[in-house]
Motif scaffolding. Sequence first.
Motif, PDB file in Angstrom:
ATOM      1  N   ASN A  16     -39.959-137.215 -50.520  1.00  0.00           N
ATOM      2  CA  ASN A  16     -40.848-136.047 -50.454  1.00  0.00           C
ATOM      3  C   ASN A  16     -41.938-136.218 -49.408  1.00  0.00           C
ATOM      4  N   THR A  17     -42.426-137.434 -49.235  1.00  0.00           N
ATOM      5  CA  THR A  17     -43.427-137.682 -48.200  1.00  0.00           C
ATOM      6  C   THR A  17     -42.806-137.495 -46.819  1.00  0.00           C
ATOM      7  N   GLY A  18     -41.558-137.914 -46.653  1.00  0.00           N
ATOM      8  CA  GLY A  18     -40.847-137.648 -45.396  1.00  0.00           C
ATOM      9  C   GLY A  18     -40.706-136.160 -45.141  1.00  0.00           C
ATOM     10  N   LYS A  19     -40.437-135.386 -46.188  1.00  0.00           N
ATOM     11  CA  LYS A  19     -40.327-133.929 -46.042  1.00  0.00           C
ATOM     12  C   LYS A  19     -41.677-133.310 -45.686  1.00  0.00           C
ATOM     13  N   THR A  20     -42.741-133.856 -46.232  1.00  0.00           N
ATOM     14  CA  THR A  20     -44.081-133.385 -45.887  1.00  0.00           C
ATOM     15  C   THR A  20     -44.363-133.639 -44.402  1.00  0.00           C
ATOM     16  N   LEU A  21     -43.953-134.803 -43.923  1.00  0.00           N
ATOM     17  CA  LEU A  21     -44.111-135.108 -42.501  1.00  0.00           C
ATOM     18  C   LEU A  21     -43.256-134.160 -41.660  1.00  0.00           C
ATOM     19  N   ALA A  22     -42.063-133.827 -42.128  1.00  0.00           N
ATOM     20  CA  ALA A  22     -41.197-132.872 -41.410  1.00  0.00           C
ATOM     21  C   ALA A  22     -41.897-131.529 -41.261  1.00  0.00           C
ATOM     22  N   ASN A  23     -42.511-131.047 -42.329  1.00  0.00           N
ATOM     23  CA  ASN A  23     -43.236-129.773 -42.269  1.00  0.00           C
ATOM     24  C   ASN A  23     -44.397-129.847 -41.276  1.00  0.00           C
ATOM     25  N   ALA A  24     -45.073-130.984 -41.245  1.00  0.00           N
ATOM     26  CA  ALA A  24     -46.165-131.160 -40.284  1.00  0.00           C
ATOM     27  C   ALA A  24     -45.614-131.137 -38.858  1.00  0.00           C
ATOM     28  N   LEU A  25     -44.479-131.789 -38.627  1.00  0.00           N
ATOM     29  CA  LEU A  25     -43.867-131.797 -37.291  1.00  0.00           C
ATOM     30  C   LEU A  25     -43.484-130.394 -36.836  1.00  0.00           C
ATOM     31  N   LYS A  26     -43.018-129.560 -37.772  1.00  0.00           N
ATOM     32  CA  LYS A  26     -42.636-128.187 -37.432  1.00  0.00           C
ATOM     33  C   LYS A  26     -43.826-127.383 -36.915  1.00  0.00           C
ATOM     34  N   SER A  27     -45.022-127.759 -37.358  1.00  0.00           N
ATOM     35  CA  SER A  27     -46.208-126.974 -37.022  1.00  0.00           C
ATOM     36  C   SER A  27     -46.953-127.489 -35.792  1.00  0.00           C
ATOM     37  N   VAL A  28     -46.458-128.575 -35.192  1.00  0.00           N
ATOM     38  CA  VAL A  28     -47.144-129.182 -34.054  1.00  0.00           C
ATOM     39  C   VAL A  28     -46.227-129.137 -32.840  1.00  0.00           C
ATOM     40  N   PRO A  29     -46.677-128.568 -31.739  1.00  0.00           N
ATOM     41  CA  PRO A  29     -45.841-128.600 -30.535  1.00  0.00           C
ATOM     42  C   PRO A  29     -45.585-130.054 -30.136  1.00  0.00           C
ATOM     43  N   SER A  30     -44.332-130.385 -29.866  1.00  0.00           N
ATOM     44  CA  SER A  30     -44.004-131.777 -29.549  1.00  0.00           C
ATOM     45  C   SER A  30     -44.252-132.112 -28.093  1.00  0.00           C
ATOM     46  N   GLY A  31     -44.710-131.112 -27.317  1.00  0.00           N
ATOM     47  CA  GLY A  31     -45.160-131.340 -25.946  1.00  0.00           C
ATOM     48  C   GLY A  31     -44.410-132.437 -25.223  1.00  0.00           C
ATOM     49  N   ARG A  51     -35.006-140.425 -44.082  1.00  0.00           N
ATOM     50  CA  ARG A  51     -34.059-139.463 -44.661  1.00  0.00           C
ATOM     51  C   ARG A  51     -34.788-138.199 -45.094  1.00  0.00           C
ATOM     52  N   GLY A  52     -35.929-138.347 -45.753  1.00  0.00           N
ATOM     53  CA  GLY A  52     -36.713-137.185 -46.167  1.00  0.00           C
ATOM     54  C   GLY A  52     -37.165-136.358 -44.983  1.00  0.00           C
ATOM     55  N   LEU A  53     -37.617-137.023 -43.925  1.00  0.00           N
ATOM     56  CA  LEU A  53     -38.070-136.323 -42.729  1.00  0.00           C
ATOM     57  C   LEU A  53     -36.912-135.557 -42.084  1.00  0.00           C
ATOM     58  N   ILE A  54     -35.790-136.225 -41.880  1.00  0.00           N
ATOM     59  CA  ILE A  54     -34.647-135.614 -41.197  1.00  0.00           C
ATOM     60  C   ILE A  54     -34.056-134.476 -42.030  1.00  0.00           C
ATOM     61  N   GLN A  55     -33.943-134.674 -43.328  1.00  0.00           N
ATOM     62  CA  GLN A  55     -33.455-133.591 -44.189  1.00  0.00           C
ATOM     63  C   GLN A  55     -34.480-132.462 -44.279  1.00  0.00           C
ATOM     64  N   GLY A  56     -35.756-132.806 -44.220  1.00  0.00           N
ATOM     65  CA  GLY A  56     -36.803-131.792 -44.242  1.00  0.00           C
ATOM     66  C   GLY A  56     -36.788-130.892 -43.019  1.00  0.00           C
ATOM     67  N   LEU A  57     -36.172-131.371 -41.948  1.00  0.00           N
ATOM     68  CA  LEU A  57     -36.017-130.556 -40.741  1.00  0.00           C
ATOM     69  C   LEU A  57     -34.708-129.770 -40.748  1.00  0.00           C
ATOM     70  N   GLY A  58     -33.914-129.922 -41.834  1.00  0.00           N
ATOM     71  CA  GLY A  58     -32.722-129.098 -41.967  1.00  0.00           C
ATOM     72  C   GLY A  58     -31.395-129.807 -41.892  1.00  0.00           C
ATOM     73  N   HIS A  59     -31.369-131.123 -41.686  1.00  0.00           N
ATOM     74  CA  HIS A  59     -30.093-131.837 -41.636  1.00  0.00           C
ATOM     75  C   HIS A  59     -29.451-131.843 -43.020  1.00  0.00           C
ATOM     76  N   GLN A  60     -28.190-131.468 -43.083  1.00  0.00           N
ATOM     77  CA  GLN A  60     -27.493-131.332 -44.365  1.00  0.00           C
ATOM     78  C   GLN A  60     -26.689-132.571 -44.763  1.00  0.00           C
ATOM     79  N   GLY A  61     -26.297-133.392 -43.820  1.00  0.00           N
ATOM     80  CA  GLY A  61     -25.438-134.539 -44.120  1.00  0.00           C
ATOM     81  C   GLY A  61     -26.229-135.771 -44.524  1.00  0.00           C
ATOM     82  N   ALA A  62     -25.490-136.868 -44.602  1.00  0.00           N
ATOM     83  CA  ALA A  62     -26.100-138.156 -44.934  1.00  0.00           C
ATOM     84  C   ALA A  62     -26.977-138.611 -43.767  1.00  0.00           C
ATOM     85  N   VAL A  63     -27.976-139.373 -44.099  1.00  0.00           N
ATOM     86  CA  VAL A  63     -28.829-139.995 -43.094  1.00  0.00           C
ATOM     87  C   VAL A  63     -28.667-141.491 -43.278  1.00  0.00           C
ATOM     88  N   LYS A  64     -28.033-142.117 -42.301  1.00  0.00           N
ATOM     89  CA  LYS A  64     -27.795-143.551 -42.399  1.00  0.00           C
ATOM     90  C   LYS A  64     -28.729-144.298 -41.471  1.00  0.00           C
TER      91      LYS A  64
END
Length: 177
Positions: A16-31, A51-64
């Motif tokens: 869940n913390t990785g997903k929170t970071l994913a949401n933060a990344l979505k809101s910041v231009p990666s310049g 895994r949380g971050l990558i899935q939080g950005l929309g990846h549906q598969g496994a994160v290895k």
Amino acid sequence: MTERVLWLADESATVNTGKTLANALKSVPSGPGIVIFLHGTLGAGKTTLSRGLIQGLGHQGAVKSPTYTLVEPYEQLEPAIWHFDLYRLGDPEELEFMGIRDYLTPGNVCLVEWPERGAGILPGPDLDLTLTPEGDGRSLVIEPRTAVGQVLLDRMQEQNGFAADGQPLPEDRTDQD
């Protein structure tokens, strides 16, 4: 810059913390690109948070963990993620041979496990994350190293449910650089 220390009680809190970071990344231009370092011993939760971050950005598969390949691309995500695991890196110069500079381009996020193995070649991080196992859970220290890193931490803290895993946080620290 502000440092934040969180208690992550279990795998779910880490994801869940990785997903929170994913949401933060979505809101910041990666310049020019964003670099995030993940520190911790084997089994500390680096890949779980990734895994949380990558899935939080929309990846549906496994994160290895890219332990043997060194890098796993997630180019279809917005922003594009390049997940590095440098545990098996023999020499930092190997990063030059694999074209590390090609990954550090505008719009990309480079998520790097075991960054100390790439010392001298890797650029400094925007955000430093350190996971330390403690009992049944782990602590997470989030340290912004640039203005972009500070914005990411601020955006994480603005989200509902940030660190709301039901566990008391052992401490929050504010350090000035």
